[in-house]
Design a protein around this motif. Structure first.
Motif, PDB file in Angstrom:
ATOM      1  N   UNK A 120       0.686  -1.145   0.000  1.00  0.00           N
ATOM      2  CA  UNK A 120       0.039   0.041   0.012  1.00  0.00           C
ATOM      3  C   UNK A 120       0.992   1.334   0.301  1.00  0.00           C
ATOM      4  N   UNK A 121       1.994   1.264   0.821  1.00  0.00           N
ATOM      5  CA  UNK A 121       2.794   2.456   0.760  1.00  0.00           C
ATOM      6  C   UNK A 121       3.410   2.718  -0.428  1.00  0.00           C
ATOM      7  N   UNK A 122       4.009   1.536  -1.285  1.00  0.00           N
ATOM      8  CA  UNK A 122       4.710   1.601  -2.409  1.00  0.00           C
ATOM      9  C   UNK A 122       3.595   2.064  -3.368  1.00  0.00           C
ATOM     10  N   UNK A 123       2.335   1.543  -3.338  1.00  0.00           N
ATOM     11  CA  UNK A 123       1.324   1.797  -4.530  1.00  0.00           C
ATOM     12  C   UNK A 123       1.126   3.445  -4.503  1.00  0.00           C
ATOM     13  N   UNK A 124       0.866   3.817  -3.203  1.00  0.00           N
ATOM     14  CA  UNK A 124       0.562   5.209  -3.145  1.00  0.00           C
ATOM     15  C   UNK A 124       1.508   6.244  -3.414  1.00  0.00           C
ATOM     16  N   UNK A 125       2.840   5.678  -3.139  1.00  0.00           N
ATOM     17  CA  UNK A 125       4.073   6.600  -3.612  1.00  0.00           C
ATOM     18  C   UNK A 125       4.115   6.601  -5.006  1.00  0.00           C
ATOM     19  N   UNK A 126       4.040   5.549  -5.690  1.00  0.00           N
ATOM     20  CA  UNK A 126       4.189   5.412  -7.149  1.00  0.00           C
ATOM     21  C   UNK A 126       3.152   6.225  -7.950  1.00  0.00           C
ATOM     22  N   UNK A 127       1.993   5.849  -7.542  1.00  0.00           N
ATOM     23  CA  UNK A 127       0.652   6.657  -8.307  1.00  0.00           C
ATOM     24  C   UNK A 127       0.851   7.914  -8.166  1.00  0.00           C
ATOM     25  N   UNK A 128       1.575   8.799  -7.101  1.00  0.00           N
ATOM     26  CA  UNK A 128       1.855  10.071  -6.944  1.00  0.00           C
ATOM     27  C   UNK A 128       2.625  10.597  -7.933  1.00  0.00           C
ATOM     28  N   UNK A 129       3.573   9.698  -8.302  1.00  0.00           N
ATOM     29  CA  UNK A 129       4.583  10.093  -9.231  1.00  0.00           C
ATOM     30  C   UNK A 129       4.181   9.891 -10.693  1.00  0.00           C
ATOM     31  N   UNK A 130       3.228   8.946 -10.914  1.00  0.00           N
ATOM     32  CA  UNK A 130       2.780   8.594 -12.470  1.00  0.00           C
ATOM     33  C   UNK A 130       1.299   8.820 -12.714  1.00  0.00           C
ATOM     34  N   UNK A 131       0.821   9.653 -11.958  1.00  0.00           N
ATOM     35  CA  UNK A 131      -0.691  10.012 -12.059  1.00  0.00           C
ATOM     36  C   UNK A 131      -1.069  10.441 -13.409  1.00  0.00           C
ATOM     37  N   UNK A 132      -1.826   9.531 -13.882  1.00  0.00           N
ATOM     38  CA  UNK A 132      -2.252   9.837 -15.184  1.00  0.00           C
ATOM     39  C   UNK A 132      -1.536   9.576 -16.239  1.00  0.00           C
ATOM     40  N   UNK A 133      -0.277   8.841 -16.201  1.00  0.00           N
ATOM     41  CA  UNK A 133       0.804   8.538 -17.084  1.00  0.00           C
ATOM     42  C   UNK A 133       0.952   7.075 -17.356  1.00  0.00           C
ATOM     43  N   UNK A 134       0.098   6.315 -16.668  1.00  0.00           N
ATOM     44  CA  UNK A 134      -0.088   4.820 -16.687  1.00  0.00           C
ATOM     45  C   UNK A 134      -1.123   4.395 -16.074  1.00  0.00           C
ATOM     46  N   UNK A 135      -1.441   3.149 -16.329  1.00  0.00           N
ATOM     47  CA  UNK A 135      -2.835   2.353 -15.827  1.00  0.00           C
ATOM     48  C   UNK A 135      -2.330   1.840 -14.487  1.00  0.00           C
ATOM     49  N   UNK A 136      -3.312   1.837 -13.528  1.00  0.00           N
ATOM     50  CA  UNK A 136      -2.862   1.414 -12.090  1.00  0.00           C
ATOM     51  C   UNK A 136      -2.738  -0.182 -12.007  1.00  0.00           C
ATOM     52  N   UNK A 137      -3.487  -0.591 -12.962  1.00  0.00           N
ATOM     53  CA  UNK A 137      -3.138  -2.092 -12.734  1.00  0.00           C
ATOM     54  C   UNK A 137      -1.839  -2.473 -12.952  1.00  0.00           C
ATOM     55  N   UNK A 138      -1.424  -1.963 -14.169  1.00  0.00           N
ATOM     56  CA  UNK A 138       0.082  -2.138 -14.395  1.00  0.00           C
ATOM     57  C   UNK A 138       0.866  -2.077 -13.364  1.00  0.00           C
ATOM     58  N   UNK A 139       1.052  -0.710 -12.484  1.00  0.00           N
ATOM     59  CA  UNK A 139       1.776  -0.605 -11.482  1.00  0.00           C
ATOM     60  C   UNK A 139       1.476  -1.506 -10.552  1.00  0.00           C
TER      61      UNK A 139
END
Length: 148
Positions: A120-139
């Motif tokens: 969860x910590x990693x997902x939220x940090x990654x999604x902040x960096x890549x918001x709108x630039x990729x699909x969340x399922x791939x992350x």
């Protein structure tokens, strides 16, 4: 040029060239942006807020596409594919899987995650960096791969 200006310009072009589907999608996106601004009590949305609305619209259509495909409604699925294509023209350039993989590895190191419990910590940090630039399922898939 802001997203709203771009949408207005494309809407005028779609009106002139009688592209009904494109015009309809642009109007829906514009309405969503205006509703979000109203909900937040602002006149203009920030770029991040606009991106959030676009991502939400895109996700809704992808979910609908899946539902229509599962139900065997190819006519409606085809319509969703066209709408997705139109919305994606307003999204920022998508990251390649290699670029995303390196961002995930870097973020795991930054957060200091070592097990799937910290996903969860990693997902939220990654999604902040890549918001709108990729699909969340791939992350999600990449984070799981690196944390296992």
């Amino acid at each position: 040029m802001s997203l709203l200006e771009s949408l207005n310009q494309d809407m005028k072009q779609a009106l002139k060239s009688k592209e009904k589907e494109k015009l309809s999608v642009i109007r829906m996106v514009k309405a969503s942006l205006q509703n979000e601004a109203f909900k937040l009590g602002k006149d203009d949305l920030s770029e991040e807020e606009e991106l959030s609305v676009l991502s939400r619209e895109l996700k809704q259509r992808k979910d609908s596409l899946q539902e229509f495909s599962d139900a065997g409604r190819e006519d409606l699925a085809e319509k969703q594919v066209k709408e997705i294509d139109i919305i994606q023209t307003y999204m920022p350039a998508q990251l390649s899987e290699d670029e995303l993989d390196s961002i995930v590895k870097e973020t795991i190191e930054e957060v200091g995650a070592t097990s799937k419990k910290e996903m969860g910590k990693v997902m939220s940090a990654v999604m902040l960096k890549v918001k709108g630039k990729t699909d969340g399922s791939l992350v999600n898939q990449l984070v799981q791969k690196h944390l296992s």
